[in-house]
Design a protein around this motif. Sequence first.
Motif, PDB file in Angstrom:
ATOM      1  N   GLU A  55       0.767  -1.207   0.043  1.00 38.01           N
ATOM      2  CA  GLU A  55       0.005  -0.203  -0.102  1.00 38.01           C
ATOM      3  C   GLU A  55       0.938   1.346   0.038  1.00 38.01           C
ATOM      4  OE1 GLU A  55      -2.954  -0.087   3.193  1.00 38.01           O
ATOM      5  OE2 GLU A  55      -3.643  -1.964   2.564  1.00 38.01           O
ATOM      6  N   VAL A  56       2.280   1.279   0.726  1.00 41.96           N
ATOM      7  CA  VAL A  56       2.761   2.220   0.743  1.00 41.96           C
ATOM      8  C   VAL A  56       3.243   2.627  -0.627  1.00 41.96           C
ATOM      9  CG1 VAL A  56       5.038   3.312   1.935  1.00 41.96           C
ATOM     10  CG2 VAL A  56       3.488   2.071   3.244  1.00 41.96           C
ATOM     11  N   VAL A  57       3.784   1.585  -1.276  1.00 41.12           N
ATOM     12  CA  VAL A  57       4.473   1.598  -2.608  1.00 41.12           C
ATOM     13  C   VAL A  57       3.468   2.346  -3.599  1.00 41.12           C
ATOM     14  CG1 VAL A  57       5.413   0.386  -4.504  1.00 41.12           C
ATOM     15  CG2 VAL A  57       6.017  -0.078  -2.171  1.00 41.12           C
ATOM     16  N   ASP A  58       2.169   1.978  -3.297  1.00 36.40           N
ATOM     17  CA  ASP A  58       1.233   2.570  -4.171  1.00 36.40           C
ATOM     18  C   ASP A  58       1.007   3.995  -4.147  1.00 36.40           C
ATOM     19  OD1 ASP A  58       0.940   0.022  -5.365  1.00 36.40           O
ATOM     20  OD2 ASP A  58      -0.911  -0.537  -4.241  1.00 36.40           O
ATOM     21  N   ASN A  59       1.176   4.488  -2.979  1.00 35.11           N
ATOM     22  CA  ASN A  59       0.831   6.007  -2.781  1.00 35.11           C
ATOM     23  C   ASN A  59       2.095   6.890  -2.815  1.00 35.11           C
ATOM     24  OD1 ASN A  59      -1.545   5.472  -1.624  1.00 35.11           O
ATOM     25  ND2 ASN A  59      -0.833   5.059   0.368  1.00 35.11           N
ATOM     26  N   PRO A  60       1.943   7.906  -3.474  1.00 35.50           N
ATOM     27  CA  PRO A  60       3.020   8.678  -3.650  1.00 35.50           C
ATOM     28  C   PRO A  60       3.800   9.290  -2.571  1.00 35.50           C
ATOM     29  CG  PRO A  60       0.998   9.954  -4.575  1.00 35.50           C
ATOM     30  CD  PRO A  60       0.850   8.643  -4.093  1.00 35.50           C
ATOM     31  N   LYS A  61       5.063   9.353  -2.490  1.00 37.88           N
ATOM     32  CA  LYS A  61       5.611   9.794  -1.211  1.00 37.88           C
ATOM     33  C   LYS A  61       5.977  11.397  -1.249  1.00 37.88           C
ATOM     34  CE  LYS A  61       7.361   5.412   0.219  1.00 37.88           C
ATOM     35  NZ  LYS A  61       8.494   4.714   0.576  1.00 37.88           N
ATOM     36  N   ILE A  62       5.848  12.092  -0.370  1.00 38.46           N
ATOM     37  CA  ILE A  62       6.373  13.615  -0.322  1.00 38.46           C
ATOM     38  C   ILE A  62       7.808  13.626  -0.424  1.00 38.46           C
ATOM     39  CG2 ILE A  62       6.094  15.617   1.003  1.00 38.46           C
ATOM     40  CD1 ILE A  62       3.434  14.846   1.782  1.00 38.46           C
ATOM     41  N   GLN A  63       8.335  14.538  -1.073  1.00 33.83           N
ATOM     42  CA  GLN A  63       9.706  14.686  -1.337  1.00 33.83           C
ATOM     43  C   GLN A  63      10.125  15.904  -0.882  1.00 33.83           C
ATOM     44  OE1 GLN A  63      11.899  12.104  -2.611  1.00 33.83           O
ATOM     45  NE2 GLN A  63      10.233  11.036  -2.310  1.00 33.83           N
ATOM     46  N   TYR A  64      11.396  16.491  -0.317  1.00 29.73           N
ATOM     47  CA  TYR A  64      11.789  17.568  -0.093  1.00 29.73           C
ATOM     48  C   TYR A  64      13.065  17.710  -0.607  1.00 29.73           C
ATOM     49  CZ  TYR A  64       8.213  17.192   3.767  1.00 29.73           C
ATOM     50  OH  TYR A  64       7.158  17.190   4.267  1.00 29.73           O
ATOM     51  N   LEU A  65      13.251  19.015  -1.189  1.00 31.69           N
ATOM     52  CA  LEU A  65      14.433  19.369  -1.949  1.00 31.69           C
ATOM     53  C   LEU A  65      15.046  20.659  -1.180  1.00 31.69           C
ATOM     54  CD1 LEU A  65      13.419  19.363  -5.876  1.00 31.69           C
ATOM     55  CD2 LEU A  65      15.223  17.794  -4.533  1.00 31.69           C
ATOM     56  N   ARG A  66      16.207  20.398  -0.880  1.00 32.26           N
ATOM     57  CA  ARG A  66      16.804  21.613  -0.103  1.00 32.26           C
ATOM     58  C   ARG A  66      17.652  22.520  -0.882  1.00 32.26           C
ATOM     59  NH1 ARG A  66      21.796  21.592   3.432  1.00 32.26           N
ATOM     60  NH2 ARG A  66      21.655  23.733   4.599  1.00 32.26           N
ATOM     61  N   LEU A  67      17.590  23.653  -0.929  1.00 33.88           N
ATOM     62  CA  LEU A  67      18.197  24.795  -1.824  1.00 33.88           C
ATOM     63  C   LEU A  67      19.656  24.715  -1.212  1.00 33.88           C
ATOM     64  CD1 LEU A  67      15.410  25.389  -3.127  1.00 33.88           C
ATOM     65  CD2 LEU A  67      16.400  27.459  -3.413  1.00 33.88           C
ATOM     66  N   LYS A  68      20.729  24.506  -1.800  1.00 30.87           N
ATOM     67  CA  LYS A  68      21.934  24.364  -1.192  1.00 30.87           C
ATOM     68  C   LYS A  68      23.066  25.055  -2.025  1.00 30.87           C
ATOM     69  CE  LYS A  68      21.726  19.586   0.464  1.00 30.87           C
ATOM     70  NZ  LYS A  68      22.409  18.236   0.057  1.00 30.87           N
ATOM     71  N   PRO A  69      23.597  25.971  -1.598  1.00 26.19           N
ATOM     72  CA  PRO A  69      23.973  26.289  -0.252  1.00 26.19           C
ATOM     73  C   PRO A  69      22.811  27.373   0.281  1.00 26.19           C
ATOM     74  CG  PRO A  69      25.331  27.937  -1.458  1.00 26.19           C
ATOM     75  CD  PRO A  69      24.552  27.077  -2.386  1.00 26.19           C
ATOM     76  N   GLU A  70      22.572  27.572   1.611  1.00 25.26           N
ATOM     77  CA  GLU A  70      21.577  28.476   1.935  1.00 25.26           C
ATOM     78  C   GLU A  70      21.675  29.877   1.463  1.00 25.26           C
ATOM     79  OE1 GLU A  70      22.830  28.754   6.101  1.00 25.26           O
ATOM     80  OE2 GLU A  70      24.627  29.962   5.702  1.00 25.26           O
ATOM     81  N   ILE A  71      20.499  30.492   1.494  1.00 28.21           N
ATOM     82  CA  ILE A  71      20.469  31.811   0.639  1.00 28.21           C
ATOM     83  C   ILE A  71      20.895  32.845   1.635  1.00 28.21           C
ATOM     84  CG2 ILE A  71      18.691  33.462  -0.334  1.00 28.21           C
ATOM     85  CD1 ILE A  71      17.188  31.114  -1.400  1.00 28.21           C
ATOM     86  N   ILE A  72      21.845  33.792   1.196  1.00 28.87           N
ATOM     87  CA  ILE A  72      22.159  34.977   1.937  1.00 28.87           C
ATOM     88  C   ILE A  72      21.874  35.977   0.849  1.00 28.87           C
ATOM     89  CG2 ILE A  72      24.070  36.232   2.784  1.00 28.87           C
ATOM     90  CD1 ILE A  72      25.397  33.393   3.367  1.00 28.87           C
ATOM     91  N   ALA A  73      21.160  37.089   1.415  1.00 29.48           N
ATOM     92  CA  ALA A  73      20.859  38.296   0.565  1.00 29.48           C
ATOM     93  C   ALA A  73      20.775  39.785   1.439  1.00 29.48           C
ATOM     94  CB  ALA A  73      19.513  38.165  -0.175  1.00 29.48           C
ATOM     95  N   ASN A  74      21.340  40.661   0.828  1.00 25.90           N
ATOM     96  CA  ASN A  74      21.045  42.003   1.450  1.00 25.90           C
ATOM     97  C   ASN A  74      19.708  42.641   1.134  1.00 25.90           C
ATOM     98  OD1 ASN A  74      23.626  42.273   2.453  1.00 25.90           O
ATOM     99  ND2 ASN A  74      24.338  42.987   0.428  1.00 25.90           N
ATOM    100  N   TYR A  75      18.866  43.017   2.274  1.00 26.85           N
ATOM    101  CA  TYR A  75      17.622  43.478   1.592  1.00 26.85           C
ATOM    102  C   TYR A  75      17.486  44.905   2.502  1.00 26.85           C
ATOM    103  CZ  TYR A  75      15.933  42.279   6.446  1.00 26.85           C
ATOM    104  OH  TYR A  75      15.682  42.347   7.746  1.00 26.85           O
ATOM    105  N   GLY A  76      16.480  45.662   2.249  1.00 26.58           N
ATOM    106  CA  GLY A  76      16.135  47.054   2.858  1.00 26.58           C
ATOM    107  C   GLY A  76      17.176  47.979   2.402  1.00 26.58           C
ATOM    108  N   THR A  77      17.776  47.787   1.075  1.00 24.28           N
ATOM    109  CA  THR A  77      18.865  48.941   0.500  1.00 24.28           C
ATOM    110  C   THR A  77      18.026  49.951   0.219  1.00 24.28           C
ATOM    111  OG1 THR A  77      18.533  47.813  -1.485  1.00 24.28           O
ATOM    112  CG2 THR A  77      20.659  47.229   0.218  1.00 24.28           C
ATOM    113  N   ASN A  78      16.851  50.038  -0.091  1.00 22.19           N
ATOM    114  CA  ASN A  78      16.052  51.243  -0.593  1.00 22.19           C
ATOM    115  C   ASN A  78      15.654  52.286   0.684  1.00 22.19           C
ATOM    116  OD1 ASN A  78      14.337  49.389   0.168  1.00 22.19           O
ATOM    117  ND2 ASN A  78      12.971  49.772  -1.527  1.00 22.19           N
TER     118      ASN A  78
END
Length: 142
Positions: free
Chosen positions: A31-54
Amino acid sequence: MSRVTFFLLVCIVVAIPTYVTAADEEGAAEEVVDNPKIQYLRLKPEIIANYGTNSGKPRLLNADVTLQIADEDTADKVAMFLIPIRHDLIMMFSNLNHDEANSGAQVEALRSKALETVQTSLGDWSSELQVADVIFTKFVTE
Protein backbone atom coordinates in the motif's frame (compact mmCIF):
# COMPACT_ATOMS: atom_id res chain seq x y z
CA MET A 1 0.36 -36.41 25.38
CA SER A 2 3.98 -36.93 24.62
CA ARG A 3 6.58 -34.22 24.83
CA VAL A 4 7.18 -34.26 21.09
CA THR A 5 3.47 -33.76 20.33
CA PHE A 6 3.25 -30.98 22.89
CA PHE A 7 6.34 -29.29 21.44
CA LEU A 8 4.94 -29.45 17.88
CA LEU A 9 1.61 -28.03 19.07
CA VAL A 10 3.35 -25.10 20.77
CA CYS A 11 5.44 -24.42 17.63
CA ILE A 12 2.31 -24.34 15.47
CA VAL A 13 0.49 -22.01 17.87
CA VAL A 14 3.45 -19.62 17.92
CA ALA A 15 4.12 -19.80 14.14
CA ILE A 16 0.58 -19.04 12.92
CA PRO A 17 0.30 -15.51 14.41
CA THR A 18 3.81 -14.72 13.18
CA TYR A 19 2.88 -15.79 9.65
CA VAL A 20 -0.32 -13.71 9.71
CA THR A 21 1.57 -10.65 11.00
CA ALA A 22 4.21 -11.00 8.27
CA ALA A 23 1.48 -11.25 5.62
CA ASP A 24 -0.22 -8.12 6.99
CA GLU A 25 3.09 -6.22 6.91
CA GLU A 26 3.68 -7.23 3.29
CA GLY A 27 0.23 -5.93 2.37
CA ALA A 28 0.91 -2.66 4.20
CA ALA A 29 4.23 -2.30 2.40
CA GLU A 30 2.48 -2.73 -0.94
CA GLU A 31 0.00 0.00 0.00
CA VAL A 32 2.83 2.41 0.82
CA VAL A 33 4.50 1.76 -2.54
CA ASP A 34 1.23 2.53 -4.36
CA ASN A 35 0.93 5.94 -2.67
CA PRO A 36 3.14 8.79 -3.90
CA LYS A 37 5.62 9.93 -1.29
CA ILE A 38 6.22 13.56 -0.41
CA GLN A 39 9.71 14.67 -1.33
CA TYR A 40 11.80 17.54 0.04
CA LEU A 41 14.41 19.42 -1.96
CA ARG A 42 16.77 21.66 -0.04
CA LEU A 43 18.27 24.60 -1.88
CA LYS A 44 22.01 24.41 -1.23
CA PRO A 45 23.84 26.45 -0.11
CA GLU A 46 21.69 28.60 2.12
CA ILE A 47 20.39 31.83 0.67
CA ILE A 48 22.13 34.99 1.85
CA ALA A 49 20.82 38.30 0.59
CA ASN A 50 21.06 42.00 1.42
CA TYR A 51 17.65 43.62 1.79
CA GLY A 52 16.24 46.97 2.76
CA THR A 53 18.82 48.87 0.73
CA ASN A 54 16.18 51.28 -0.55
CA SER A 55 15.23 52.43 2.96
CA GLY A 56 18.48 53.09 4.77
CA LYS A 57 21.18 50.79 6.05
CA PRO A 58 21.10 47.42 4.28
CA ARG A 59 20.26 44.37 6.33
CA LEU A 60 21.29 40.75 5.90
CA LEU A 61 18.92 37.83 5.44
CA ASN A 62 20.14 34.24 5.86
CA ALA A 63 17.65 31.46 5.04
CA ASP A 64 17.69 27.72 4.46
CA VAL A 65 14.90 26.99 2.01
CA THR A 66 13.37 23.58 1.40
CA LEU A 67 10.76 22.80 -1.25
CA GLN A 68 8.00 20.29 -0.47
CA ILE A 69 7.01 18.33 -3.58
CA ALA A 70 4.20 15.81 -3.99
CA ASP A 71 6.11 12.88 -5.51
CA GLU A 72 9.53 11.63 -6.55
CA ASP A 73 9.07 12.06 -10.31
CA THR A 74 8.11 15.71 -9.92
CA ALA A 75 10.98 16.23 -7.47
CA ASP A 76 13.45 14.92 -10.06
CA LYS A 77 12.07 17.35 -12.66
CA VAL A 78 12.00 20.31 -10.25
CA ALA A 79 15.62 19.57 -9.26
CA MET A 80 16.67 20.53 -12.79
CA PHE A 81 15.35 24.07 -12.15
CA LEU A 82 16.86 24.75 -8.73
CA ILE A 83 19.30 27.37 -10.04
CA PRO A 84 16.64 29.64 -11.60
CA ILE A 85 14.41 29.08 -8.54
CA ARG A 86 17.27 30.09 -6.27
CA HIS A 87 17.94 33.19 -8.38
CA ASP A 88 14.29 34.27 -8.26
CA LEU A 89 14.17 33.78 -4.48
CA ILE A 90 17.35 35.84 -3.99
CA MET A 91 15.84 38.63 -6.11
CA MET A 92 12.60 38.46 -4.10
CA PHE A 93 14.46 38.59 -0.76
CA SER A 94 16.69 41.44 -1.99
CA ASN A 95 13.65 43.60 -2.79
CA LEU A 96 12.25 43.43 0.75
CA ASN A 97 11.92 46.52 2.93
CA HIS A 98 13.27 46.70 6.50
CA ASP A 99 9.90 45.94 8.08
CA GLU A 100 8.90 42.97 5.90
CA ALA A 101 10.81 40.28 7.84
CA ASN A 102 10.70 41.34 11.50
CA SER A 103 7.99 39.16 13.07
CA GLY A 104 6.67 35.63 12.79
CA ALA A 105 3.55 36.76 10.94
CA GLN A 106 5.67 38.66 8.43
CA VAL A 107 7.92 35.63 7.92
CA GLU A 108 4.82 33.50 7.31
CA ALA A 109 3.60 36.02 4.71
CA LEU A 110 7.09 35.96 3.21
CA ARG A 111 6.94 32.16 3.02
CA SER A 112 3.69 32.44 1.04
CA LYS A 113 5.31 35.02 -1.22
CA ALA A 114 8.29 32.68 -1.70
CA LEU A 115 5.91 29.88 -2.73
CA GLU A 116 4.33 32.17 -5.32
CA THR A 117 7.81 33.11 -6.57
CA VAL A 118 8.79 29.44 -6.92
CA GLN A 119 5.53 28.60 -8.71
CA THR A 120 6.04 31.53 -11.10
CA SER A 121 9.64 30.50 -11.72
CA LEU A 122 8.60 26.93 -12.51
CA GLY A 123 5.72 28.19 -14.65
CA ASP A 124 8.24 29.94 -16.88
CA TRP A 125 9.77 26.55 -17.69
CA SER A 126 6.93 24.03 -17.39
CA SER A 127 3.27 24.44 -16.52
CA GLU A 128 2.96 20.89 -15.19
CA LEU A 129 5.52 21.20 -12.36
CA GLN A 130 4.15 22.21 -8.98
CA VAL A 131 5.71 22.74 -5.57
CA ALA A 132 3.36 22.05 -2.66
CA ASP A 133 5.05 24.31 -0.11
CA VAL A 134 8.15 26.30 0.74
CA ILE A 135 9.65 25.67 4.18
CA PHE A 136 12.20 27.84 5.93
CA THR A 137 14.37 25.53 8.04
CA LYS A 138 16.42 28.57 9.08
CA PHE A 139 15.50 32.23 8.82
CA VAL A 140 17.79 34.88 10.32
CA THR A 141 17.82 38.62 9.74
CA GLU A 142 20.47 41.03 10.95
